[in-house]
Motif scaffolding. Structure first.
Motif, PDB file in Angstrom:
ATOM      1  N   TRP A  35      12.202 -27.693  50.806  1.00 43.83           N
ATOM      2  CA  TRP A  35      13.292 -26.765  49.246  1.00 43.83           C
ATOM      3  C   TRP A  35      14.521 -26.910  50.514  1.00 43.83           C
ATOM      4  O   TRP A  35      15.360 -25.990  49.682  1.00 43.83           O
ATOM      5  CB  TRP A  35      12.209 -25.018  51.000  1.00 43.83           C
ATOM      6  CG  TRP A  35      13.135 -24.744  51.681  1.00 43.83           C
ATOM      7  CD1 TRP A  35      13.098 -25.547  52.831  1.00 43.83           C
ATOM      8  CD2 TRP A  35      12.925 -23.553  52.986  1.00 43.83           C
ATOM      9  NE1 TRP A  35      13.313 -24.844  54.138  1.00 43.83           N
ATOM     10  CE2 TRP A  35      12.791 -23.538  54.105  1.00 43.83           C
ATOM     11  CE3 TRP A  35      12.507 -22.206  52.250  1.00 43.83           C
ATOM     12  CZ2 TRP A  35      12.720 -22.652  54.849  1.00 43.83           C
ATOM     13  CZ3 TRP A  35      12.774 -21.349  52.455  1.00 43.83           C
ATOM     14  CH2 TRP A  35      12.806 -21.134  54.016  1.00 43.83           C
ATOM     15  N   TRP A  36      14.976 -27.049  51.115  1.00 46.31           N
ATOM     16  CA  TRP A  36      16.841 -27.294  51.700  1.00 46.31           C
ATOM     17  C   TRP A  36      16.735 -28.102  50.048  1.00 46.31           C
ATOM     18  O   TRP A  36      18.524 -27.991  50.349  1.00 46.31           O
ATOM     19  CB  TRP A  36      16.886 -28.561  52.579  1.00 46.31           C
ATOM     20  CG  TRP A  36      15.633 -28.170  53.876  1.00 46.31           C
ATOM     21  CD1 TRP A  36      14.888 -29.178  54.082  1.00 46.31           C
ATOM     22  CD2 TRP A  36      15.607 -27.240  54.473  1.00 46.31           C
ATOM     23  NE1 TRP A  36      14.130 -28.910  55.045  1.00 46.31           N
ATOM     24  CE2 TRP A  36      14.769 -27.723  55.781  1.00 46.31           C
ATOM     25  CE3 TRP A  36      17.094 -26.156  54.608  1.00 46.31           C
ATOM     26  CZ2 TRP A  36      15.109 -26.859  56.728  1.00 46.31           C
ATOM     27  CZ3 TRP A  36      16.857 -24.918  55.837  1.00 46.31           C
ATOM     28  CH2 TRP A  36      15.184 -25.319  57.189  1.00 46.31           C
ATOM     29  N   HIS A  69      19.956 -27.667  57.262  1.00 44.03           N
ATOM     30  CA  HIS A  69      19.020 -27.262  57.784  1.00 44.03           C
ATOM     31  C   HIS A  69      19.589 -26.314  59.099  1.00 44.03           C
ATOM     32  O   HIS A  69      18.004 -25.834  59.742  1.00 44.03           O
ATOM     33  CB  HIS A  69      18.687 -28.732  58.185  1.00 44.03           C
ATOM     34  CG  HIS A  69      18.248 -29.502  57.484  1.00 44.03           C
ATOM     35  ND1 HIS A  69      18.621 -31.392  58.142  1.00 44.03           N
ATOM     36  CD2 HIS A  69      18.139 -29.534  56.921  1.00 44.03           C
ATOM     37  CE1 HIS A  69      17.845 -31.777  57.276  1.00 44.03           C
ATOM     38  NE2 HIS A  69      18.247 -31.221  55.788  1.00 44.03           N
ATOM     39  N   THR A  70      20.254 -25.196  58.694  1.00 40.57           N
ATOM     40  CA  THR A  70      20.200 -23.878  59.613  1.00 40.57           C
ATOM     41  C   THR A  70      20.649 -22.854  58.227  1.00 40.57           C
ATOM     42  O   THR A  70      20.124 -21.897  59.276  1.00 40.57           O
ATOM     43  CB  THR A  70      21.624 -24.207  60.594  1.00 40.57           C
ATOM     44  OG1 THR A  70      22.751 -24.140  59.180  1.00 40.57           O
ATOM     45  CG2 THR A  70      21.571 -25.452  61.553  1.00 40.57           C
ATOM     46  N   MET A  72      18.314 -21.022  56.458  1.00 36.39           N
ATOM     47  CA  MET A  72      16.979 -21.060  55.480  1.00 36.39           C
ATOM     48  C   MET A  72      17.068 -20.034  53.803  1.00 36.39           C
ATOM     49  O   MET A  72      16.355 -20.229  53.895  1.00 36.39           O
ATOM     50  CB  MET A  72      15.969 -20.384  56.723  1.00 36.39           C
ATOM     51  CG  MET A  72      15.861 -21.197  58.078  1.00 36.39           C
ATOM     52  SD  MET A  72      14.646 -21.427  59.416  1.00 36.39           S
ATOM     53  CE  MET A  72      12.511 -21.588  57.610  1.00 36.39           C
ATOM     54  N   ASP A  73      17.879 -19.113  54.799  1.00 35.56           N
ATOM     55  CA  ASP A  73      18.200 -17.728  53.390  1.00 35.56           C
ATOM     56  C   ASP A  73      18.763 -18.464  52.477  1.00 35.56           C
ATOM     57  O   ASP A  73      17.648 -18.513  51.713  1.00 35.56           O
ATOM     58  CB  ASP A  73      18.905 -17.007  54.292  1.00 35.56           C
ATOM     59  CG  ASP A  73      18.445 -15.660  56.116  1.00 35.56           C
ATOM     60  OD1 ASP A  73      17.360 -16.014  55.338  1.00 35.56           O
ATOM     61  OD2 ASP A  73      19.073 -15.305  55.541  1.00 35.56           O
ATOM     62  N   LYS A  74      19.506 -19.448  52.742  1.00 35.87           N
ATOM     63  CA  LYS A  74      20.140 -20.660  51.378  1.00 35.87           C
ATOM     64  C   LYS A  74      18.268 -20.858  50.702  1.00 35.87           C
ATOM     65  O   LYS A  74      18.931 -20.793  49.437  1.00 35.87           O
ATOM     66  CB  LYS A  74      21.060 -20.854  52.043  1.00 35.87           C
ATOM     67  CG  LYS A  74      21.879 -21.630  50.604  1.00 35.87           C
ATOM     68  CD  LYS A  74      22.902 -22.809  50.871  1.00 35.87           C
ATOM     69  CE  LYS A  74      23.212 -22.750  49.834  1.00 35.87           C
ATOM     70  NZ  LYS A  74      24.998 -23.084  50.393  1.00 35.87           N
ATOM     71  N   ALA A  75      18.115 -21.838  51.830  1.00 37.91           N
ATOM     72  CA  ALA A  75      16.865 -22.799  51.338  1.00 37.91           C
ATOM     73  C   ALA A  75      15.777 -21.637  50.548  1.00 37.91           C
ATOM     74  O   ALA A  75      15.322 -21.741  49.324  1.00 37.91           O
ATOM     75  CB  ALA A  75      16.275 -22.997  51.899  1.00 37.91           C
ATOM     76  N   ASP A 204      13.643 -32.568  61.852  1.00 38.72           N
ATOM     77  CA  ASP A 204      13.317 -31.639  62.759  1.00 38.72           C
ATOM     78  C   ASP A 204      14.227 -30.063  63.192  1.00 38.72           C
ATOM     79  O   ASP A 204      13.914 -29.366  64.156  1.00 38.72           O
ATOM     80  CB  ASP A 204      13.305 -32.554  64.272  1.00 38.72           C
ATOM     81  CG  ASP A 204      12.643 -31.505  65.153  1.00 38.72           C
ATOM     82  OD1 ASP A 204      11.038 -30.561  64.611  1.00 38.72           O
ATOM     83  OD2 ASP A 204      12.524 -31.689  66.357  1.00 38.72           O
ATOM     84  N   ALA A 205      14.187 -29.383  61.746  1.00 36.08           N
ATOM     85  CA  ALA A 205      14.653 -28.322  61.333  1.00 36.08           C
ATOM     86  C   ALA A 205      14.188 -27.831  61.705  1.00 36.08           C
ATOM     87  O   ALA A 205      14.833 -26.524  62.417  1.00 36.08           O
ATOM     88  CB  ALA A 205      15.121 -28.215  60.124  1.00 36.08           C
TER      89      ALA A 205
END
Length: 230
Positions: A35-36, A69-70, A72-75, A204-205
């Motif tokens: 999803w990134w 990878h930081t 997550m909301d955007k992903a 390793d996010a």
């Protein structure tokens, strides 16, 4: 090793990351992103598949958009706002583009997908049963009434899933495996004990990467792909 290429996806142009083996040719494999987006991690997966003798193409399903990878909301926003019909067209176009390349051997392709891409692996196998001969989904799978018509899948499936996964729980894995087996599909979906979502991902996010297990699974699924596609 790889390069970005353009290909037709219905009425629009799509792009993807293409990696080819040193031998110059090999069976084709579609790599479906997490999803990134089409990030360095997915490109690295395509490169490693090329190292294992495959011609690997990872379509850019977000059309240039990426989440760090930081983020997550955007992903999540990118995944939820991605038009399903466009994603299906992009993946189908990638299949045709891969089969049309002189480097690709054989008349079928494999599909490998991670996270969101694991779910989309089932979608592509269901929408392109004419071309998809082998499917290897990681972590993700379709659920609910909006999923693809899995009865149309002709590919052999070897799936790998996490025991602890807030996104795609192991109970759903077992239900889907039974459903597919009852349909006569050739499918094995393994829930790996002691693992969390994204256990194959070196970035390793989520602090869940299991290097030892990943190194064990790589020859298993690449051998499965070679067995079917060579």
């Amino acid at each position: 090793m790889g390069q970005m290429i353009e290909f037709a996806a219905g009425d629009i142009d799509a792009r993807g990351y293409l990696a080819t083996p040193e031998s110059g040719s090999g069976p084709g494999v579609i790599v479906v992103q997490e999803w990134w987006g089409l990030d360095s991690g997915i490109k690295g997966m395509a490169d490693r598949l090329a190292d294992n003798g495959f011609v690997a193409l990872a379509p850019d399903l977000y059309h240039g958009e990426l989440a760090e990878h930081t983020e997550m909301d955007k992903a999540g926003e990118l995944m939820n706002s991605m038009p399903p019909e466009r994603a299906a067209a992009d993946m189908s176009g990638a299949v045709d583009a891969l089969l049309a390349r002189s480097e690709t051997t054989g008349d079928g392709v494999g599909v490998v997908g991670f996270c969101m891409g694991g779910m989309l692996t089932f979608l592509l196998a269901a929408t392109r049963p004419d071309a998809v001969k082998a499917a290897v989904p990681f972590y993700g799978y379709p659920s609910g009434d909006d999923g693809p018509d899995v009865s149309k899948i002709e590919a052999r499936i070897q799936g790998h899933f996490a025991e602890t996964d807030d996104f795609f729980g192991p109970e759903g894995v077992r239900e889907l495996e039974q459903k597919l087996q009852d349909m006569g599909k050739q499918v094995t979906l393994t829930v790996h004990q002691g693992t969390g979502h994204a256990f194959m991902s070196p970035h390793d996010a989520l602090d869940t990467y299991d290097e030892q297990l990943a190194e064990t699974i790589w020859p298993q699924f690449t051998g499965f792909l070679h067995e079917i596609l060579d």
